[in-house]
Design an enzyme around this catalytic site. Structure first.
Site, short mmCIF file in Angstrom:
data_model
loop_
_atom_site.label_atom_id
_atom_site.label_comp_id
_atom_site.label_asym_id
_atom_site.label_seq_id
_atom_site.Cartn_x
_atom_site.Cartn_y
_atom_site.Cartn_z
N LYS A 136 -30.25 26.86 5.84
CA LYS A 136 -29.04 26.91 5.23
C LYS A 136 -28.63 25.36 5.24
O LYS A 136 -28.08 24.91 4.25
CB LYS A 136 -27.84 27.93 5.48
CG LYS A 136 -28.48 29.37 5.65
CD LYS A 136 -27.31 30.28 5.72
CE LYS A 136 -26.72 30.39 7.25
NZ LYS A 136 -27.88 30.84 8.12
N ARG B 73 -20.17 36.58 6.39
CA ARG B 73 -21.11 37.18 7.20
C ARG B 73 -21.04 38.63 7.42
O ARG B 73 -21.76 39.15 8.23
CB ARG B 73 -21.13 36.50 8.80
CG ARG B 73 -22.28 35.37 8.85
CD ARG B 73 -21.75 34.61 10.10
NE ARG B 73 -22.82 34.30 10.81
CZ ARG B 73 -23.22 32.86 10.93
NH1 ARG B 73 -22.33 31.89 10.15
NH2 ARG B 73 -24.50 32.22 11.57
N ARG C 295 -34.91 23.18 17.35
CA ARG C 295 -33.64 22.92 17.09
C ARG C 295 -32.96 22.59 18.30
O ARG C 295 -32.24 21.40 18.76
CB ARG C 295 -32.81 23.49 16.07
CG ARG C 295 -31.59 22.51 15.52
CD ARG C 295 -30.85 23.50 14.55
NE ARG C 295 -30.52 24.95 14.95
CZ ARG C 295 -30.23 25.75 14.13
NH1 ARG C 295 -29.85 25.42 12.76
NH2 ARG C 295 -29.68 27.19 14.40
N ARG D 33 -28.05 21.90 20.81
CA ARG D 33 -27.10 23.06 20.24
C ARG D 33 -27.25 23.98 21.32
O ARG D 33 -28.12 24.87 21.48
CB ARG D 33 -27.66 23.38 18.81
CG ARG D 33 -26.59 24.35 18.39
CD ARG D 33 -26.77 24.63 16.96
NE ARG D 33 -26.32 25.79 16.38
CZ ARG D 33 -26.20 26.22 15.14
NH1 ARG D 33 -26.39 25.57 14.21
NH2 ARG D 33 -25.73 27.57 15.18
N ARG E 281 -28.09 36.64 18.39
CA ARG E 281 -27.75 36.16 16.73
C ARG E 281 -28.58 37.03 15.76
O ARG E 281 -28.02 37.28 14.53
CB ARG E 281 -28.04 34.88 16.67
CG ARG E 281 -26.84 33.99 17.43
CD ARG E 281 -27.16 32.67 17.80
NE ARG E 281 -27.33 31.67 16.49
CZ ARG E 281 -27.93 30.65 16.70
NH1 ARG E 281 -28.58 30.24 17.54
NH2 ARG E 281 -27.86 29.90 15.80
P1 AMP Z 1 -24.09 28.89 12.22
O1 AMP Z 1 -23.78 27.25 12.46
O2 AMP Z 1 -23.52 29.30 10.81
O3 AMP Z 1 -25.26 29.49 12.72
O4 AMP Z 1 -22.92 29.68 13.16
C1 AMP Z 1 -22.83 29.59 14.63
C2 AMP Z 1 -21.98 30.45 15.07
O5 AMP Z 1 -20.54 30.40 14.86
C3 AMP Z 1 -22.33 32.00 14.79
O6 AMP Z 1 -23.45 32.64 15.76
C4 AMP Z 1 -21.06 32.75 15.04
O7 AMP Z 1 -20.60 33.01 16.56
C5 AMP Z 1 -20.11 31.61 14.66
N1 AMP Z 1 -19.66 31.84 13.07
C6 AMP Z 1 -20.14 31.00 11.88
N2 AMP Z 1 -19.46 31.41 10.78
C7 AMP Z 1 -19.25 32.63 11.17
C8 AMP Z 1 -18.53 33.65 10.24
N3 AMP Z 1 -18.75 33.48 8.88
N4 AMP Z 1 -17.91 34.72 10.84
C9 AMP Z 1 -18.23 35.04 12.04
N5 AMP Z 1 -18.72 34.04 12.79
C10 AMP Z 1 -19.00 32.93 12.52
#
Ligand code: AMP
Length: 193
Positions: A14, A90, A129, A135, A146
């Protein structure tokens, strides 16, 4: 105005495809994961709350996430340009809130780009990554949590958007530029309709 959701499991590409779409269409990028990681880095109260969920691979509660999204959409750039939503929604309540907020702003979703990638490849990408960027949630234990959260809470959104005719399936495996061409071909076809 283009408003796109980039949808897919963690590690589906993404972020990579968002960067290319921003460049081509001049869109405003909202990555909720990046917003949260910035708060964690700055040591804010929100960052502390976010870290307690992110480090376990859990989702931040919907009400908090929806408030954050509302704030992000208030920016001038979001009002002027279309938006790429990367990592939001999400959950079904988040998707419903997004539809309502866009309606309040006099606009709507153009489409949902679903990047579909096999599970082994997702794990391999996230481990790579993690090794390259440090990260924190890209470690095997959190990655597996996740993915589990994705299947139980996020994947049902695919059917939600398919039912609205908004879901655009993209094979997210292979060459980055080929994936991008598939995405833009679909978007351009859709925005001409
Ligand atoms: P990402 O960078 O999109 O993979 O997000 C990393 C982490 O941030 C996720 O594993 C969640 O813990 C949190 N997170 C990001 N976006 C959301 C969302 N829309 N709803 C809930 N948690 C989120």
């Amino acid at each position: 105005m283009l408003n796109l959701v980039l949808f897919g499991a963690p590690g589906s590409g993404k972020g990579t495809q968002s960067e290319k779409l921003i460049e081509k269409y001049g869109l405003h990028h909202i990555s909720t994961g990046e917003v949260l990681r910035k708060q964690i880095k700055e040591g804010t109260e929100l960052g502390k709350i976010a870290d307690s969920y992110i480090s376990k691979g859990h989702l931040i509660p919907d009400s908090l996430m929806i408030d954050i999204l509302r704030q992000e959409l208030k920016s001038e750039a979001a009002a002027k340009k279309g938006v790429i939503f990367d990592g939001f929604p999400r959950t079904i309540p988040q998707a419903e809130a997004l539809e309502e907020i866009l309606r309040e702003n006099g606009t709507e979703l153009t489409g949902v780009i679903g990047l579909e990638v096999p599970e082994e490849e997702l794990v391999a990408r996230m481990l790579k990554r993690g090794a390259e960027t440090g990260r924190a949630d890209d470690n095997i234990e959190t990655i597996l949590n996740r993915l589990n959260v994705y299947h139980t809470q996020t994947e049902p959104l695919k059917e939600h958007y398919q039912g609205k005719g908004a879901y655009i399936r993209i094979n997210g495996l292979g060459d980055t530029d080929r994936i991008f061409t598939d995405i833009t071909g679909n978007i351009d076809g859709r925005s001409k309709k």
